[in-house]
Design a protein around this motif. Structure first.
Motif, PDB file in Angstrom:
ATOM      1  N   TRP A 158      -9.227  56.697   1.582  1.00  0.00           N
ATOM      2  CA  TRP A 158      -8.817  55.964   2.619  1.00  0.00           C
ATOM      3  C   TRP A 158      -9.673  55.693   3.658  1.00  0.00           C
ATOM      4  O   TRP A 158     -10.783  56.578   3.821  1.00  0.00           O
ATOM      5  CB  TRP A 158      -7.515  56.643   3.196  1.00  0.00           C
ATOM      6  CG  TRP A 158      -7.597  57.799   3.941  1.00  0.00           C
ATOM      7  CD1 TRP A 158      -7.374  59.001   2.935  1.00  0.00           C
ATOM      8  CD2 TRP A 158      -7.882  58.286   4.921  1.00  0.00           C
ATOM      9  NE1 TRP A 158      -7.396  60.028   3.942  1.00  0.00           N
ATOM     10  CE2 TRP A 158      -7.891  59.628   5.232  1.00  0.00           C
ATOM     11  CE3 TRP A 158      -8.473  57.719   6.328  1.00  0.00           C
ATOM     12  CZ2 TRP A 158      -8.378  60.494   6.313  1.00  0.00           C
ATOM     13  CZ3 TRP A 158      -8.920  58.297   7.345  1.00  0.00           C
ATOM     14  CH2 TRP A 158      -8.863  59.557   7.305  1.00  0.00           C
ATOM     15  N   ARG A 159      -9.677  54.747   4.220  1.00  0.00           N
ATOM     16  CA  ARG A 159     -10.367  54.397   5.578  1.00  0.00           C
ATOM     17  C   ARG A 159      -9.628  53.795   6.587  1.00  0.00           C
ATOM     18  O   ARG A 159      -8.716  52.833   6.246  1.00  0.00           O
ATOM     19  CB  ARG A 159     -11.704  53.592   5.252  1.00  0.00           C
ATOM     20  CG  ARG A 159     -12.564  53.013   6.487  1.00  0.00           C
ATOM     21  CD  ARG A 159     -13.760  52.042   5.944  1.00  0.00           C
ATOM     22  NE  ARG A 159     -14.671  52.834   5.305  1.00  0.00           N
ATOM     23  CZ  ARG A 159     -15.747  53.787   5.658  1.00  0.00           C
ATOM     24  NH1 ARG A 159     -15.947  53.909   6.936  1.00  0.00           N
ATOM     25  NH2 ARG A 159     -16.651  54.113   4.902  1.00  0.00           N
ATOM     26  N   ILE A 160      -9.767  54.076   8.204  1.00  0.00           N
ATOM     27  CA  ILE A 160      -8.808  53.404   8.979  1.00  0.00           C
ATOM     28  C   ILE A 160     -10.036  52.916   9.786  1.00  0.00           C
ATOM     29  O   ILE A 160     -10.998  53.197  10.354  1.00  0.00           O
ATOM     30  CB  ILE A 160      -8.044  54.383   9.933  1.00  0.00           C
ATOM     31  CG1 ILE A 160      -7.144  55.198   9.059  1.00  0.00           C
ATOM     32  CG2 ILE A 160      -7.254  53.535  11.028  1.00  0.00           C
ATOM     33  CD1 ILE A 160      -6.403  56.056   9.749  1.00  0.00           C
ATOM     34  N   ASN A 161      -9.889  51.291   9.994  1.00  0.00           N
ATOM     35  CA  ASN A 161     -10.906  50.759  10.922  1.00  0.00           C
ATOM     36  C   ASN A 161     -10.169  50.308  11.985  1.00  0.00           C
ATOM     37  O   ASN A 161      -9.150  49.924  11.904  1.00  0.00           O
ATOM     38  CB  ASN A 161     -11.388  49.400  10.190  1.00  0.00           C
ATOM     39  CG  ASN A 161     -12.222  49.752   9.176  1.00  0.00           C
ATOM     40  OD1 ASN A 161     -13.087  50.526   8.780  1.00  0.00           O
ATOM     41  ND2 ASN A 161     -11.760  49.023   7.812  1.00  0.00           N
ATOM     42  N   ALA A 162     -10.704  50.591  13.356  1.00  0.00           N
ATOM     43  CA  ALA A 162     -10.379  50.204  14.539  1.00  0.00           C
ATOM     44  C   ALA A 162     -10.989  49.319  15.191  1.00  0.00           C
ATOM     45  O   ALA A 162     -12.200  49.339  15.269  1.00  0.00           O
ATOM     46  CB  ALA A 162     -10.096  51.655  15.528  1.00  0.00           C
ATOM     47  N   THR A 163     -10.417  48.081  15.929  1.00  0.00           N
ATOM     48  CA  THR A 163     -10.863  47.086  16.478  1.00  0.00           C
ATOM     49  C   THR A 163     -10.244  46.800  17.893  1.00  0.00           C
ATOM     50  O   THR A 163      -9.102  46.747  17.676  1.00  0.00           O
ATOM     51  CB  THR A 163     -11.001  45.784  15.741  1.00  0.00           C
ATOM     52  OG1 THR A 163     -11.480  46.146  14.226  1.00  0.00           O
ATOM     53  CG2 THR A 163     -11.519  44.760  16.484  1.00  0.00           C
ATOM     54  N   ASP A 164     -11.079  47.047  18.853  1.00  0.00           N
ATOM     55  CA  ASP A 164     -10.485  46.765  20.167  1.00  0.00           C
ATOM     56  C   ASP A 164     -10.605  45.241  20.715  1.00  0.00           C
ATOM     57  O   ASP A 164     -11.582  44.691  20.099  1.00  0.00           O
ATOM     58  CB  ASP A 164     -11.306  47.664  21.298  1.00  0.00           C
ATOM     59  CG  ASP A 164     -10.752  47.694  22.689  1.00  0.00           C
ATOM     60  OD1 ASP A 164      -9.828  46.936  22.955  1.00  0.00           O
ATOM     61  OD2 ASP A 164     -11.135  48.547  23.388  1.00  0.00           O
ATOM     62  N   THR A 165      -9.891  44.738  21.487  1.00  0.00           N
ATOM     63  CA  THR A 165      -9.718  43.417  21.959  1.00  0.00           C
ATOM     64  C   THR A 165     -10.994  43.175  22.855  1.00  0.00           C
ATOM     65  O   THR A 165     -11.451  42.191  23.262  1.00  0.00           O
ATOM     66  CB  THR A 165      -8.586  43.033  22.592  1.00  0.00           C
ATOM     67  OG1 THR A 165      -8.116  44.051  23.721  1.00  0.00           O
ATOM     68  CG2 THR A 165      -7.486  43.037  21.550  1.00  0.00           C
ATOM     69  N   GLN A 166     -11.373  44.350  23.592  1.00  0.00           N
ATOM     70  CA  GLN A 166     -12.526  44.269  24.512  1.00  0.00           C
ATOM     71  C   GLN A 166     -13.818  44.030  23.734  1.00  0.00           C
ATOM     72  O   GLN A 166     -13.954  44.785  22.544  1.00  0.00           O
ATOM     73  CB  GLN A 166     -12.430  45.642  25.387  1.00  0.00           C
ATOM     74  CG  GLN A 166     -13.713  45.507  26.677  1.00  0.00           C
ATOM     75  CD  GLN A 166     -13.200  46.715  27.457  1.00  0.00           C
ATOM     76  OE1 GLN A 166     -12.410  47.362  27.521  1.00  0.00           O
ATOM     77  NE2 GLN A 166     -14.370  47.111  28.170  1.00  0.00           N
ATOM     78  N   VAL A 167     -14.763  43.177  24.383  1.00  0.00           N
ATOM     79  CA  VAL A 167     -15.812  42.893  23.541  1.00  0.00           C
ATOM     80  C   VAL A 167     -16.965  43.450  24.454  1.00  0.00           C
ATOM     81  O   VAL A 167     -16.954  43.692  25.656  1.00  0.00           O
ATOM     82  CB  VAL A 167     -16.160  41.558  23.461  1.00  0.00           C
ATOM     83  CG1 VAL A 167     -14.896  40.990  22.446  1.00  0.00           C
ATOM     84  CG2 VAL A 167     -16.236  40.871  24.571  1.00  0.00           C
ATOM     85  N   ASP A 168     -18.427  43.684  23.843  1.00  0.00           N
ATOM     86  CA  ASP A 168     -19.416  44.291  24.563  1.00  0.00           C
ATOM     87  C   ASP A 168     -20.098  43.098  25.017  1.00  0.00           C
ATOM     88  O   ASP A 168     -19.743  41.830  24.896  1.00  0.00           O
ATOM     89  CB  ASP A 168     -20.351  45.215  23.644  1.00  0.00           C
ATOM     90  CG  ASP A 168     -20.794  44.144  22.244  1.00  0.00           C
ATOM     91  OD1 ASP A 168     -21.000  42.783  22.173  1.00  0.00           O
ATOM     92  OD2 ASP A 168     -21.051  44.669  21.273  1.00  0.00           O
ATOM     93  N   ALA A 169     -21.391  43.204  25.664  1.00  0.00           N
ATOM     94  CA  ALA A 169     -22.378  42.303  26.129  1.00  0.00           C
ATOM     95  C   ALA A 169     -22.497  41.060  25.246  1.00  0.00           C
ATOM     96  O   ALA A 169     -22.832  39.834  25.815  1.00  0.00           O
ATOM     97  CB  ALA A 169     -23.525  42.912  26.978  1.00  0.00           C
TER      98      ALA A 169
END
Length: 114
Positions: A30-41
């Motif tokens: 298994w793998r869990i990928n987490a993605t935030d709504t906040q973005v980098d520069a």
């Protein structure tokens, strides 16, 4: 900061035959990928992932589902059930901490010039 989690449970180990059944899933990669709504520069979302394997209990095959009919959602459910709520939450908390550390680093690595 709103983090979403996506599971990848498409790689599995199977017993070729067990108790008259074929391709019995007993271990899930298994793998869990987490993605935030906040973005980098650069406009890219902050992300983190974690992976591992989980053995499944195959002692009772009375509810066996043919390998060709098993969905990723079912396998994810089996993995989450085998892990338990506390372990799943702990994994997600670790991913959250990783992303928070990317957004607000407490340390940086720099190279000396000259």
């Amino acid at each position: 900061m709103a983090i979403s989690y996506e599971w990848d449970v498409n790689t599995v180990d199977v017993y070729p035959t067990k108790e008259g059944q074929t391709d019995v899933i007993y271990n899930v990669h298994w793998r869990i990928n987490a993605t935030d709504t906040q973005v980098d520069a650069e406009g890219n979302p902050y992300t983190a992932s974690i992976y591992g394997t989980k053995n499944l209990d195959t002692s009772d095959l009375s509810n066996f589902i043919d390998f060709n009919s098993v969905t990723s959602e079912e396998v994810q459910g089996w993995v989450e059930s085998a892990m338990g709520e506390e372990e799943v939450q702990s994994l997600k908390d670790g991913l959250d901490t990783n992303i928070t550390g990317q957004i607000n680093p407490t340390s940086k690595t720099k190279t000396l010039v000259g």
